[in-house]
Scaffold this motif. Sequence first.
Motif: not given
Length: 354
Positions: A13-25, A27-31, A294-302, A305-307
């Motif tokens: 979005x504009x000059x900003x970019x984010x990496x979206x991981x399908x499994x993490x997204x 899992x976050x929605x489910x939690x 989430x099967x990520x390399x390291x924990x993700x903050x948000x 927090x949901x967990x």
Amino acid sequence: MTATVRPPTTVTVGRASWVVRPRLAAASSAVAVLVIVLILIGLSVGYTTPIDVARILLGGGRVAENIVIFDDMLPRVLTAALAGFGLGLAGCLTQVITRNPLATPDMLGITTGASAGAVLALTSTSTGFGGLFAGLGVPLSALIGGLVTAALMYALAWSRGQVVTSTLRLILIGVGMTWMMQAAIGYLMSRADLHDAASAQTWIVGSLANTGWSSVPAVTVAAVIGIGWTAVIARPLTISGLGPDIARGLGVRLGFVTYGTLLAAVVVASLAVSAAGPIAFVGLIAPQIALRIGRTAQPTPVFSGLIGASIVLAADIACRSMLPGGLPVGVVTAAIGGPFLVFLIIRTARRSSV
């Protein structure tokens, strides 16, 4: 037939970019949905059903129902959810920065320092040194206690030329600071009158029994600060988790990321403690559960927090429905977190010996 793994998707979005991981997204929605369900169950325990609670929240309740849900139950449940979110997020931040699953606000003495500040405000009279903290109130006193403890811990663990100090030394000094703050809490409790001591005793083990709408602003601010800092620092924080050499090579301002993240973790954890007490081991358990789901390399903050929010909400529901009445929620999380801590210590020791 081999399973295919969906690669991360980049959203720009504009000059900003984010990496979206399908499994993490997913899992976050489910939690997040689980948290909403637990909130409805928490509001209905001992009174009505979750469906009726949804009706009342949407404006279809009678006067008596509105009083019970909005005045009595909603502040407790919101405090549980937001405090759990803050503790889980703060635990993730400290684990990522130190690259150690044992480096959490609990183990580093931050939550105990915040508890000492809050107990000082709760048990002090309006005169003398304690009167200053009594005048500031519990949230600000807890914040000051957490910040002072973190500053002392990091000053003692700091070594010249290192942005991130030795993790082992940091944890050991944090454990020492924890017991020093426990001694301070014990002294304050012994000098307080019986009413204040009884109130503080229930609070320091992590309890939601006496929470009201006055507890909600502090945990709301904690959640906003945590999410805001995470959004600002997401990419550099992820890179810094790979190690200081790699982070510097990729142009990360390691000092800013490290000190800013530690400060944010201290503020978020202290404000969460000011509302619900030092609910044990949420900052330890939540990021590790998030890491495995989430099967990520390291924990993700948000996600952490949901967990954390779901853990505290579930523990509170158990305290009010299945366990003896009046049992603090911190006792339940400690009963779960203690064995989990032993598991992490054994696993970390085995990895280091390989």
